[in-house]
Write a protein that holds these residues in place. Structure first.
Motif, PDB file in Angstrom:
ATOM      1  N   TYR A 101       5.982   4.979  -8.846  1.00  0.00           N
ATOM      2  CA  TYR A 101       6.229   3.787  -8.024  1.00  0.00           C
ATOM      3  C   TYR A 101       5.008   2.879  -8.034  1.00  0.00           C
ATOM      4  CZ  TYR A 101       6.840   0.707  -4.035  1.00  0.00           C
ATOM      5  OH  TYR A 101       6.912  -0.417  -3.249  1.00  0.00           O
ATOM      6  N   ALA A 102       3.829   3.464  -7.836  1.00  0.00           N
ATOM      7  CA  ALA A 102       2.613   2.652  -7.777  1.00  0.00           C
ATOM      8  C   ALA A 102       2.420   1.872  -9.079  1.00  0.00           C
ATOM      9  CB  ALA A 102       1.405   3.547  -7.491  1.00  0.00           C
ATOM     10  N   ARG A 103       2.675   2.506 -10.219  1.00  0.00           N
ATOM     11  CA  ARG A 103       2.550   1.810 -11.504  1.00  0.00           C
ATOM     12  C   ARG A 103       3.575   0.671 -11.593  1.00  0.00           C
ATOM     13  NH1 ARG A 103       0.111   5.313 -15.647  1.00  0.00           N
ATOM     14  NH2 ARG A 103      -0.575   7.248 -14.649  1.00  0.00           N
ATOM     15  N   TRP A 104       4.797   0.967 -11.173  1.00  0.00           N
ATOM     16  CA  TRP A 104       5.848  -0.055 -11.185  1.00  0.00           C
ATOM     17  C   TRP A 104       5.454  -1.253 -10.321  1.00  0.00           C
ATOM     18  CZ3 TRP A 104       8.768  -1.488  -6.834  1.00  0.00           C
ATOM     19  CH2 TRP A 104       9.871  -2.318  -7.082  1.00  0.00           C
ATOM     20  N   ALA A 105       4.802  -1.002  -9.202  1.00  0.00           N
ATOM     21  CA  ALA A 105       4.385  -2.058  -8.276  1.00  0.00           C
ATOM     22  C   ALA A 105       3.116  -2.767  -8.729  1.00  0.00           C
ATOM     23  CB  ALA A 105       4.183  -1.471  -6.874  1.00  0.00           C
ATOM     24  N   GLY A 106       2.566  -2.378  -9.892  1.00  0.00           N
ATOM     25  CA  GLY A 106       1.340  -2.989 -10.374  1.00  0.00           C
ATOM     26  C   GLY A 106       0.104  -2.493  -9.668  1.00  0.00           C
ATOM     27  N   LYS A 107       0.194  -1.310  -9.073  1.00  0.00           N
ATOM     28  CA  LYS A 107      -0.923  -0.752  -8.313  1.00  0.00           C
ATOM     29  C   LYS A 107      -1.197   0.669  -8.806  1.00  0.00           C
ATOM     30  CE  LYS A 107       0.153  -3.512  -4.190  1.00  0.00           C
ATOM     31  NZ  LYS A 107       0.343  -3.491  -2.712  1.00  0.00           N
ATOM     32  N   ARG A 108      -1.781   1.482  -7.963  1.00  0.00           N
ATOM     33  CA  ARG A 108      -2.080   2.873  -8.270  1.00  0.00           C
ATOM     34  C   ARG A 108      -2.176   3.632  -6.961  1.00  0.00           C
ATOM     35  NH1 ARG A 108      -7.365   3.375  -6.780  1.00  0.00           N
ATOM     36  NH2 ARG A 108      -8.676   1.491  -6.898  1.00  0.00           N
ATOM     37  N   LEU A 109      -2.233   4.938  -7.032  1.00  0.00           N
ATOM     38  CA  LEU A 109      -2.502   5.720  -5.834  1.00  0.00           C
ATOM     39  C   LEU A 109      -3.999   5.654  -5.526  1.00  0.00           C
ATOM     40  CD1 LEU A 109      -0.309   8.919  -6.385  1.00  0.00           C
ATOM     41  CD2 LEU A 109       0.208   6.904  -4.992  1.00  0.00           C
ATOM     42  N   PRO A 110      -4.361   5.634  -4.248  1.00  0.00           N
ATOM     43  CA  PRO A 110      -5.787   5.636  -3.921  1.00  0.00           C
ATOM     44  C   PRO A 110      -6.419   6.975  -4.255  1.00  0.00           C
ATOM     45  CG  PRO A 110      -4.483   5.918  -1.930  1.00  0.00           C
ATOM     46  CD  PRO A 110      -3.511   5.640  -3.042  1.00  0.00           C
ATOM     47  N   THR A 111      -7.699   6.957  -4.557  1.00  0.00           N
ATOM     48  CA  THR A 111      -8.431   8.213  -4.631  1.00  0.00           C
ATOM     49  C   THR A 111      -8.570   8.774  -3.222  1.00  0.00           C
ATOM     50  OG1 THR A 111     -10.615   7.222  -4.317  1.00  0.00           O
ATOM     51  CG2 THR A 111      -9.755   7.335  -6.597  1.00  0.00           C
ATOM     52  N   ILE A 113      -6.050  -1.785  -0.355  1.00  0.00           N
ATOM     53  CA  ILE A 113      -5.187  -0.653  -0.043  1.00  0.00           C
ATOM     54  C   ILE A 113      -4.079  -1.123   0.895  1.00  0.00           C
ATOM     55  CG2 ILE A 113      -6.594   0.139   1.930  1.00  0.00           C
ATOM     56  CD1 ILE A 113      -5.913   3.051   1.010  1.00  0.00           C
ATOM     57  N   ASP A 114      -2.883  -0.567   0.739  1.00  0.00           N
ATOM     58  CA  ASP A 114      -1.755  -0.956   1.585  1.00  0.00           C
ATOM     59  C   ASP A 114      -2.084  -0.708   3.052  1.00  0.00           C
ATOM     60  OD1 ASP A 114      -0.428  -1.520  -0.734  1.00  0.00           O
ATOM     61  OD2 ASP A 114       0.987   0.169  -0.605  1.00  0.00           O
ATOM     62  N   ALA A 115      -1.687  -1.643   3.898  1.00  0.00           N
ATOM     63  CA  ALA A 115      -1.941  -1.514   5.334  1.00  0.00           C
ATOM     64  C   ALA A 115      -1.021  -0.490   5.991  1.00  0.00           C
ATOM     65  CB  ALA A 115      -1.783  -2.862   6.024  1.00  0.00           C
ATOM     66  N   ALA A 116       0.076  -0.114   5.323  1.00  0.00           N
ATOM     67  CA  ALA A 116       1.024   0.857   5.863  1.00  0.00           C
ATOM     68  C   ALA A 116       1.601   1.662   4.704  1.00  0.00           C
ATOM     69  CB  ALA A 116       2.143   0.153   6.635  1.00  0.00           C
ATOM     70  N   PRO A 117       2.198   2.812   4.996  1.00  0.00           N
ATOM     71  CA  PRO A 117       2.829   3.569   3.918  1.00  0.00           C
ATOM     72  C   PRO A 117       4.005   2.812   3.311  1.00  0.00           C
ATOM     73  CG  PRO A 117       2.581   4.908   5.918  1.00  0.00           C
ATOM     74  CD  PRO A 117       2.286   3.494   6.300  1.00  0.00           C
ATOM     75  N   VAL A 118       4.327   3.116   2.073  1.00  0.00           N
ATOM     76  CA  VAL A 118       5.477   2.512   1.402  1.00  0.00           C
ATOM     77  C   VAL A 118       6.756   2.927   2.130  1.00  0.00           C
ATOM     78  CG1 VAL A 118       6.829   2.491  -0.735  1.00  0.00           C
ATOM     79  CG2 VAL A 118       4.313   2.396  -0.817  1.00  0.00           C
ATOM     80  N   ALA A 119       7.605   1.945   2.431  1.00  0.00           N
ATOM     81  CA  ALA A 119       8.822   2.198   3.206  1.00  0.00           C
ATOM     82  C   ALA A 119      10.015   2.452   2.288  1.00  0.00           C
ATOM     83  CB  ALA A 119       9.117   1.006   4.115  1.00  0.00           C
ATOM     84  N   ASN A 120      11.063   3.019   2.866  1.00  0.00           N
ATOM     85  CA  ASN A 120      12.297   3.284   2.114  1.00  0.00           C
ATOM     86  C   ASN A 120      12.838   2.020   1.450  1.00  0.00           C
ATOM     87  OD1 ASN A 120      12.486   6.058   2.730  1.00  0.00           O
ATOM     88  ND2 ASN A 120      13.458   5.618   4.694  1.00  0.00           N
ATOM     89  N   ARG A 121      12.769   0.904   2.154  1.00  0.00           N
ATOM     90  CA  ARG A 121      13.292  -0.361   1.627  1.00  0.00           C
ATOM     91  C   ARG A 121      12.606  -0.714   0.308  1.00  0.00           C
ATOM     92  NH1 ARG A 121      15.478  -4.185   4.760  1.00  0.00           N
ATOM     93  NH2 ARG A 121      14.351  -3.415   6.593  1.00  0.00           N
ATOM     94  N   ALA A 122      11.279  -0.587   0.271  1.00  0.00           N
ATOM     95  CA  ALA A 122      10.546  -0.905  -0.949  1.00  0.00           C
ATOM     96  C   ALA A 122      10.838   0.121  -2.041  1.00  0.00           C
ATOM     97  CB  ALA A 122       9.052  -0.958  -0.653  1.00  0.00           C
ATOM     98  N   TYR A 123      10.955   1.379  -1.658  1.00  0.00           N
ATOM     99  CA  TYR A 123      11.216   2.401  -2.667  1.00  0.00           C
ATOM    100  C   TYR A 123      12.611   2.231  -3.268  1.00  0.00           C
ATOM    101  CZ  TYR A 123      10.473   6.758  -5.137  1.00  0.00           C
ATOM    102  OH  TYR A 123      10.286   7.697  -6.133  1.00  0.00           O
ATOM    103  N   LEU A 124      13.557   1.762  -2.454  1.00  0.00           N
ATOM    104  CA  LEU A 124      14.901   1.491  -2.970  1.00  0.00           C
ATOM    105  C   LEU A 124      14.869   0.423  -4.065  1.00  0.00           C
ATOM    106  CD1 LEU A 124      17.231   1.520   0.174  1.00  0.00           C
ATOM    107  CD2 LEU A 124      17.565   2.834  -1.924  1.00  0.00           C
ATOM    108  N   GLU A 125      13.953  -0.532  -3.973  1.00  0.00           N
ATOM    109  CA  GLU A 125      13.827  -1.538  -5.020  1.00  0.00           C
ATOM    110  C   GLU A 125      13.404  -0.891  -6.337  1.00  0.00           C
ATOM    111  OE1 GLU A 125      11.236  -4.645  -3.775  1.00  0.00           O
ATOM    112  OE2 GLU A 125      12.313  -5.017  -1.887  1.00  0.00           O
TER     113      GLU A 125
END
Length: 441
Positions: A296-306, A217-229
């Motif tokens: 976004y999670a799918r694009w990043a090769g991940k998923r949302l946590p349950t 699981i990500d250690a921090a929330p997704v940031a604007n910088r990553a979402y801009l990508e």
């Protein structure tokens, strides 16, 4: 001082503090026209929220707790959230701001007068541990957060004061952490040890054991910088990243960025409480709906946590085998732990507040932004309605997704690690972001 006297002192202080906050979002900063206007069909007029919290307090603390006669029974239906959709409330014969303020003062006077004679006896669940008073305090704070969302949707100049608060230094940490396979205790039975809270709601109960496989699981929330990508890579233009319902929402809504974002002269900006400012790249992204977070999670090769994965990462201590009330332990939140209670008018940088990290090393699981999970909102095994079905049970089903953790606008009295929020997957006006997860395999 007896335990009951101590609870009553806390109740009186909490009631005073939440009312000060409510007035600071309404009659103290806006004129009658702004208070009675409907700034968005998604939200109530602010004057409705103001009188509603007073009516709720009257029904539960004057009538139910103290057993006193009603003050204004004729307005109960006006301020019943299930009687009138938000979009229709502007047409109701609502109390004008001055009368609403007077009504709140009358209710509060009755409540404080009766507090000394009310007994918090364990044989009355509504009063045990001061539960009903905590319920009313939390309810008003939740409406204050709703009113902040209305302020964000409001057009016009800023009326809320910036509250710059120092952010504890945050040495860089890992991008994600591993949560090992095994059981943990999810939820709470209320007060006592083991992360319990006497003011917890029915949907947080009962405590129960959940066994999970290992996951990252990500250690921090997704940031604007990553979402801009994601935005720059055409994430909003490729149906492969979206569920069918999400792609239908994207096409119908025409959205291509989080709410309140704009691109001006080659620079990304955001509108925040009447201010237009450069988009801060290091803050957690907020004002995204569930469909956007999932894409976004799918694009990043991940998923949302349950929801269970989120809670285990937030509060389970593998060293002791116990679940905490908060990521850092059972102590109430302090300014070094989390960004809560409107101390700032926005999130702190992603990865901040290392003192508030969970035993696994996850940061900002309390405060900054609500976090979408993949879980539909429903009751835990053994769920029992208390004290009324309209708080939780009527929302159970596939229509709502669970959010966890609280935001910068959430008051500490609400932001325990077992607290469950929920909303439609299309909602973006709330202060919501997300973090991602992936299977360990």
């Amino acid at each position: 001082m007896s335990t009951e006297d101590g609870i009553k002192e806390r109740v009186a202080a909490e009631l005073e503090a939440v009312r000060r906050r409510s007035l600071g979002l309404t009659v103290d900063v806006l004129d009658t026209g702004e208070l009675t206007a409907q700034h968005s069909p998604l939200m109530s007029p602010l004057v409705w929220d103001l009188a509603h919290v007073g009516n709720y307090e009257e029904q539960w603390l004057v009538r139910a707790a103290a057993g006193d006669a009603p003050l204004r029974p004729e307005i109960d239906r006006l301020y019943d959230a299930f009687e009138h959709p938000r979009a229709d409330r502007v047409a109701l014969p609502l109390l004008p701001p001055r009368e609403a303020r007077s009504y709140l003062d009358q209710v509060r006077s009755r409540v404080l007068d009766s507090l000394g004679r009310v007994r918090f006896t364990p044989d009355r669940p509504l009063l045990a541990g001061g539960f009903v008073y905590g319920m009313v305090v939390q309810h008003e704070h939740q409406h204050d957060e709703t009113m902040l969302a209305t302020h964000q949707l409001r057009r016009g100049g800023p009326v809320l004061d910036e509250r710059p608060a120092p952010v504890p230094g945050a040495p860089p940490g890992p991008a994600e952490v591993l949560v090992g396979e095994g059981p943990f205790t999810m939820g709470t039975d209320g007060g006592g040890a083991g992360g319990g809270d006497p003011w917890s709601y029915d949907n947080e109960r009962p405590a129960h054991t959940v066994h999970l496989p290992a996951y990252w699981i990500d250690a921090a929330p997704v940031a604007n910088r990553a979402y801009l990508e994601f935005v720059a890579d055409g994430g909003y233009d490729h149906p492969r990243w979206w569920t069918p319902a999400g792609w239908e929402w994207r096409n119908r809504s025409g959205k291509r960025t989080p709410a309140f974002w704009a691109r001006e002269g080659g620079q990304w900006t955001r509108r925040r409480f009447g201010r237009t400012e450069p988009l801060p790249p290091d803050e957690p992204v907020q004002h995204v709906c569930w469909y956007e977070a999932d894409a976004y999670a799918r694009w990043a090769g991940k998923r949302l946590p349950t929801e269970a994965e989120w809670e285990k990462a937030a509060r389970f201590d593998p060293a002791t085998g116990t679940s905490r009330r908060f990521p850092w332990g059972d102590a109430d939140p302090g300014p070094d732990h989390a960004n809560l209670g409107q101390r700032r008018l926005g999130p702190a940088p992603a990865g901040a507040f290392p003192a508030g990290a969970s035993p696994y090393g996850c940061r900002q699981m309390i405060g900054d932004v609500w976090e979408w999970t993949s879980t539909d909102f429903t009751g835990y095994p053994g769920f029992a309605v208390f004290p009324y079905a309209e708080y939780s049970e009527v929302f159970f089903g596939t229509g709502y997704k669970v959010l966890r953790g609280g935001s910068w606008a959430t008051h500490p009295s609400v932001a325990r690690a077992t607290f469950r929020n929920w909303d439609y997957p299309i909602r973006r006006q709330i202060f919501a972001g997300f973090r991602c997860a992936r299977d360990a395999a």
